[in-house]
Design an enzyme around this catalytic site. Structure first.
Site, mmCIF file in Angstrom:
data_model
loop_
_atom_site.group_PDB
_atom_site.id
_atom_site.type_symbol
_atom_site.label_atom_id
_atom_site.label_comp_id
_atom_site.label_asym_id
_atom_site.label_seq_id
_atom_site.Cartn_x
_atom_site.Cartn_y
_atom_site.Cartn_z
ATOM 1 N N CYS A 129 36.232 46.822 43.750
ATOM 2 C CA CYS A 129 35.997 47.704 42.619
ATOM 3 C C CYS A 129 35.376 48.996 43.129
ATOM 4 O O CYS A 129 35.461 50.193 42.443
ATOM 5 C CB CYS A 129 34.762 46.833 41.792
ATOM 6 N N ASP A 177 41.692 47.145 35.402
ATOM 7 C CA ASP A 177 40.659 48.083 35.220
ATOM 8 C C ASP A 177 41.300 49.433 35.655
ATOM 9 O O ASP A 177 42.165 49.584 36.567
ATOM 10 C CB ASP A 177 39.513 47.475 36.104
ATOM 11 N N CYS A 229 35.371 46.177 35.007
ATOM 12 C CA CYS A 229 34.127 45.266 35.259
ATOM 13 C C CYS A 229 32.983 46.074 35.243
ATOM 14 O O CYS A 229 32.845 47.220 35.882
ATOM 15 C CB CYS A 229 34.422 44.472 36.373
ATOM 16 N N CYS A 274 43.399 43.720 38.509
ATOM 17 C CA CYS A 274 42.602 43.182 37.485
ATOM 18 C C CYS A 274 43.046 44.047 36.129
ATOM 19 O O CYS A 274 42.266 43.684 35.164
ATOM 20 C CB CYS A 274 41.123 43.593 37.947
HETATM 21 FE FE1 FES Z 1 38.635 45.305 38.409
HETATM 22 FE FE2 FES Z 1 36.241 45.120 39.368
HETATM 23 S S1 FES Z 1 37.394 43.349 38.869
HETATM 24 S S2 FES Z 1 37.554 46.813 39.442
#
Ligand code: FES
Length: 148
Positions: free
Chosen positions: A105, A37, A61, A35
């Protein structure tokens, strides 16, 4: 689709311990390549091995922000050994649960903590614990595609 708990929403809207610790004793940097992140977690540890402060910065997120905030709350006052036992599931539970597709996450929060502790160990000249982290990381991320 499963909803976020009110506690997740609360921690997302008003995250505790956002920021950095300038003279941190350990810093954990982690990212989720799927993702994109990223999370950075700082810990301050006293001479007795007790985590006295923890802060985080997360570019990610809502679940990543809520779990990183919660993990900083959970580690304060704990010694390193106790902190190492904090699992992503425990963090998610403390938030009243996470939708299944967002459980990955919380893995980021657990990893950020473990890497921060590992950094603390390294600074102390102690052996790394990162090998086991990496293997659990691979395992936990096995099903995250469905969350995208
Ligand atoms: Fe990337 Fe939650 S979608 S950590």
């Amino acid at each position: 689709m499963e909803q976020y708990s009110s506690k997740v929403m609360e921690y997302f809207a008003h995250p505790r311990n956002v920021g950095e610790i300038k003279d941190a004793d350990g810093i954990g940097n982690v990212g989720n390549p799927v993702c994109g992140d990223i999370m950075r977690l700082y810990i301050k540890v006293n001479k007795k091995g007790i985590i006295t402060n923890a802060k985080f910065k997360t570019f990610g997120c809502g679940a990543a922000i809520a779990t990183s905030s919660m993990v900083t709350e959970m580690v304060k006052g704990k010694n390193i050994e106790e902190a190492l036992k904090i699992s992503n599931r425990a963090v998610a539970e403390a938030l009243g649960g996470l939708p299944k597709i967002k459980m990955h996450c919380s893995v980021l929060a657990e990893e950020a903590l473990r890497y921060a502790i590992d950094d603390y160990y390294k600074k102390k000249g102690l052996p790394s614990t990162i090998k086991e982290i990496t293997s659990s990381h691979v395992h936990e991320h096995g099903s995250e595609e469905e969350g995208k």
